[in-house]
Enzyme design. Structure first.
Site, PDB file in Angstrom:
ATOM      1  N   LYS A  91     -49.229   4.479 -16.885  1.00 35.34           N
ATOM      2  CA  LYS A  91     -48.005   4.355 -17.697  1.00 35.34           C
ATOM      3  C   LYS A  91     -48.326   3.514 -18.914  1.00 35.34           C
ATOM      4  CE  LYS A  91     -43.686   5.650 -17.486  1.00 35.34           C
ATOM      5  NZ  LYS A  91     -43.242   6.940 -16.922  1.00 35.34           N
TER       6      LYS A  91
HETATM    7  P1  NAD Z   1     -34.842   9.749 -23.277  1.00 35.87           P
HETATM    8  O1  NAD Z   1     -35.240   8.649 -24.156  1.00 35.87           O
HETATM    9  O2  NAD Z   1     -35.013  11.157 -23.744  1.00 35.87           O
HETATM   10  O3  NAD Z   1     -33.314   9.583 -22.859  1.00 35.87           O
HETATM   11  C1  NAD Z   1     -32.840   8.421 -22.260  1.00 35.87           C
HETATM   12  C2  NAD Z   1     -31.335   8.522 -22.082  1.00 35.87           C
HETATM   13  O4  NAD Z   1     -30.900   7.355 -21.390  1.00 35.87           O
HETATM   14  C3  NAD Z   1     -30.563   8.556 -23.394  1.00 35.87           C
HETATM   15  O5  NAD Z   1     -29.411   9.359 -23.268  1.00 35.87           O
HETATM   16  C4  NAD Z   1     -30.153   7.092 -23.578  1.00 35.87           C
HETATM   17  O6  NAD Z   1     -28.995   6.935 -24.379  1.00 35.87           O
HETATM   18  C5  NAD Z   1     -29.894   6.700 -22.137  1.00 35.87           C
HETATM   19  N1  NAD Z   1     -30.011   5.246 -21.937  1.00 35.87           N
HETATM   20  C6  NAD Z   1     -30.984   4.424 -22.389  1.00 35.87           C
HETATM   21  N2  NAD Z   1     -30.713   3.165 -22.049  1.00 35.87           N
HETATM   22  C7  NAD Z   1     -29.549   3.194 -21.348  1.00 35.87           C
HETATM   23  C8  NAD Z   1     -28.732   2.212 -20.747  1.00 35.87           C
HETATM   24  N3  NAD Z   1     -29.061   0.916 -20.818  1.00 35.87           N
HETATM   25  N4  NAD Z   1     -27.614   2.608 -20.112  1.00 35.87           N
HETATM   26  C9  NAD Z   1     -27.265   3.912 -20.065  1.00 35.87           C
HETATM   27  N5  NAD Z   1     -27.974   4.890 -20.629  1.00 35.87           N
HETATM   28  C10 NAD Z   1     -29.105   4.530 -21.270  1.00 35.87           C
HETATM   29  O7  NAD Z   1     -35.635   9.507 -21.896  1.00 35.87           O
HETATM   30  P2  NAD Z   1     -35.987  10.578 -20.772  1.00 35.87           P
HETATM   31  O8  NAD Z   1     -37.331  11.144 -21.072  1.00 35.87           O
HETATM   32  O9  NAD Z   1     -34.814  11.469 -20.570  1.00 35.87           O
HETATM   33  O10 NAD Z   1     -36.182   9.627 -19.512  1.00 35.87           O
HETATM   34  C11 NAD Z   1     -35.073   9.224 -18.712  1.00 35.87           C
HETATM   35  C12 NAD Z   1     -35.580   8.741 -17.360  1.00 35.87           C
HETATM   36  O11 NAD Z   1     -36.275   9.811 -16.698  1.00 35.87           O
HETATM   37  C13 NAD Z   1     -36.578   7.591 -17.403  1.00 35.87           C
HETATM   38  O12 NAD Z   1     -36.374   6.783 -16.268  1.00 35.87           O
HETATM   39  C14 NAD Z   1     -37.915   8.270 -17.301  1.00 35.87           C
HETATM   40  O13 NAD Z   1     -38.912   7.414 -16.789  1.00 35.87           O
HETATM   41  C15 NAD Z   1     -37.586   9.383 -16.339  1.00 35.87           C
HETATM   42  N6  NAD Z   1     -38.511  10.523 -16.392  1.00 35.87           N
HETATM   43  C16 NAD Z   1     -38.747  11.200 -17.542  1.00 35.87           C
HETATM   44  C17 NAD Z   1     -39.594  12.298 -17.554  1.00 35.87           C
HETATM   45  C18 NAD Z   1     -39.821  13.141 -18.783  1.00 35.87           C
HETATM   46  O14 NAD Z   1     -40.493  14.185 -18.670  1.00 35.87           O
HETATM   47  N7  NAD Z   1     -39.296  12.799 -19.932  1.00 35.87           N
HETATM   48  C19 NAD Z   1     -40.264  12.651 -16.374  1.00 35.87           C
HETATM   49  C20 NAD Z   1     -40.004  11.941 -15.196  1.00 35.87           C
HETATM   50  C21 NAD Z   1     -39.126  10.882 -15.228  1.00 35.87           C
END
Ligand code: NAD
Length: 401
Positions: free
Chosen positions: A99
């Site tokens: 990570k």
């Molecule tokens: P992103 O940046 O595209 O979106 C994040 C979302 O969360 C946004 O809508 C943002 O406004 C919201 N957010 C951020 N801080 C917040 C808070 N304090 N309270 C409420 N909402 C909040 O990120 P993502 O890629 O969608 O990732 C989201 C989660 O999924 C993370 O935990 C990430 O580790 C996990 N994840 C992502 C992937 C991937 O392929 N992108 C894969 C596995 C897991």
């Protein structure tokens, strides 16, 4: 904080050497970016960066996304890398867990993120070109930032989650959300005895994972009644029009101000829904709100959204929880395909990506279910134990233990 506990260690017969190898990260790289942003972006200088390889037992490469967030800490980056170790093992992928974190505002405009990511790629150039670390998008980063990394390395398999035109995989962008929706549909049938069209769902986060999860779920007929993001949220008992919400977010950058009644993140977890999908940040389901959760099923779209204490409370309440290393693994499953295809130069159709994710996740889901019912343990413990077993086999095969 270690994901393994005594119960799992005993269950899988893990010896001291293996436990020692998995109890601390293999490698932690910490540096500061020298090129800084103009003051107008409000990012303090220096910008700290962490790259963590938790375990390279099934690598290199160590695989895991780049998180850009002003709150992210080294401790959290280690925890996220550890999650990747078990996720990759559970999915039977030949990847270690890694990570990276860039400590800067997740809401920065793309041109500012580009400056930081270019500096990041410059500093860890050797790790990227050697294939030791293969990044992907995570919270605060997207295909555009992955394109910046490819622009620095000119090696297709050095980064996944790239735009399709430069060797990205059709379907990778929506892969995690597709997987979360697939797992949700399966879990609703398995644990609630219902179809998606009969349940109500609340989702936290409307970025990559949240918005694609909502898109696939609503296409399958689910009623998504609450959605929140960092700035606001919305509730509609008749079901939110996800396409309209996406247009609003594209225009305004957030759910805040969307038609209908607004909803806070605290309210989301207490709302009357059958299923909750946290798809934003870590630690949002805690001892403070776990007792008030009314949903019967939680699907962890985000990484580590539930604290250990909350997990205990939910188990006592009889809430079923599908853990992150299973529920959100669609992204890394697709990344593995992108990485392989980067090496071979072959292409894939979007439908093939979806089919691979569905088959992989549902096969593993089946294994986890069997393990959980045989050992009478939660799905989280069963998924971790299965992943730990695979890691043990790998380490044994390498003569490490
Ligand atoms: P992103 O940046 O595209 O979106 C994040 C979302 O969360 C946004 O809508 C943002 O406004 C919201 N957010 C951020 N801080 C917040 C808070 N304090 N309270 C409420 N909402 C909040 O990120 P993502 O890629 O969608 O990732 C989201 C989660 O999924 C993370 O935990 C990430 O580790 C996990 N994840 C992502 C992937 C991937 O392929 N992108 C894969 C596995 C897991």
């Amino acid at each position: 904080m270690m994901l393994l506990n005594e119960e799992i260690v005993r269950l899988v017969g893990m010896n001291k050497k293996a436990l020692m190898l998995l109890s601390e990260p293999d490698r932690v790289i910490h540096f500061r970016l020298r090129r800084h942003l103009p003051a107008e972006y409000g990012v303090g200088f220096p910008v700290h960066v962490y790259v963590v390889y938790h375990s390279a037992a099934r690598g290199p490469p160590c695989k895991g996304g780049i998180r850009m967030s002003s709150d992210v800490t080294l401790e959290e980056t280690i925890q996220l890398a550890e999650t990747m170790t078990y996720k990759c093992a559970l999915m039977n992928l030949p990847f270690g867990g890694g990570k990276a974190a860039i400590v800067a505002d997740s809401q920065l405009p793309p041109e500012a993120k580009e400056v930081l990511v270019r500096g990041f790629a410059h500093e860890i150039r050797y790790e990227l070109v050697s294939g030791n670390y293969v990044p992907a998008p995570d919270l605060g980063t997207s295909p555009r930032e992955m394109a910046v990394i490819f622009g620095e390395t000119h090696i297709r398999e050095s980064v996944t989650g790239k735009p399709v035109g430069i060797g990205g995989l059709p379907g990778r962008e929506e892969a995690t959300g597709y997987g979360v929706a697939t797992v949700t549909e399966h879990a609703v049938r398995e644990f609630l005895g219902s179809e998606l069209s009969d349940v109500t769902i609340g989702v936290q986060g409307f970025g990559n994972v949240g918005s694609w999860t909502c898109t696939f779920l609503s296409k399958k007929g689910a009623r998504i009644v609450t959605v929140t993001d960092i700035k606001g949220g919305t509730i509609n008992r008749d079901g939110i029009d996800i396409e309209e919400l996406k247009k609003h977010v594209a225009q305004h950058g957030s759910i805040a101000g969307y038609v209908g009644r607004s909803l806070s993140n605290e309210e989301l977890f207490k709302s009357e829904v059958d299923v909750i999908i946290p798809a934003a940040i870590g630690g949002v389901i805690s001892k403070e709100n776990a007792g008030e959760i009314k949903a019967k099923l939680i699907i962890e779209g985000a990484n580590a959204p539930t604290t250990k204490k909350a997990d205990e409370i939910l188990t006592q309440k009889g809430v079923t929880l599908v853990p992150d290393i299973l529920a959100n693994a669609g992204g890394v499953v697709a990344s593995y395909d992108e990485w392989r295809k980067g090496k071979s130069g072959t292409r894939t159709k979007r439908e093939e990506t979806y089919a691979t994710i569905k088959e992989t996740l549902l096969d593993v889901f089946g294994e986890v279910l069997v393990y959980a019912s045989k050992e009478k343990i939660s799905l989280r413990k069963a998924a971790l134990a299965l992943a730990a077993t695979r890691l043990l086999d790998t380490m044994e095969g390498r003569g490490w233990i």
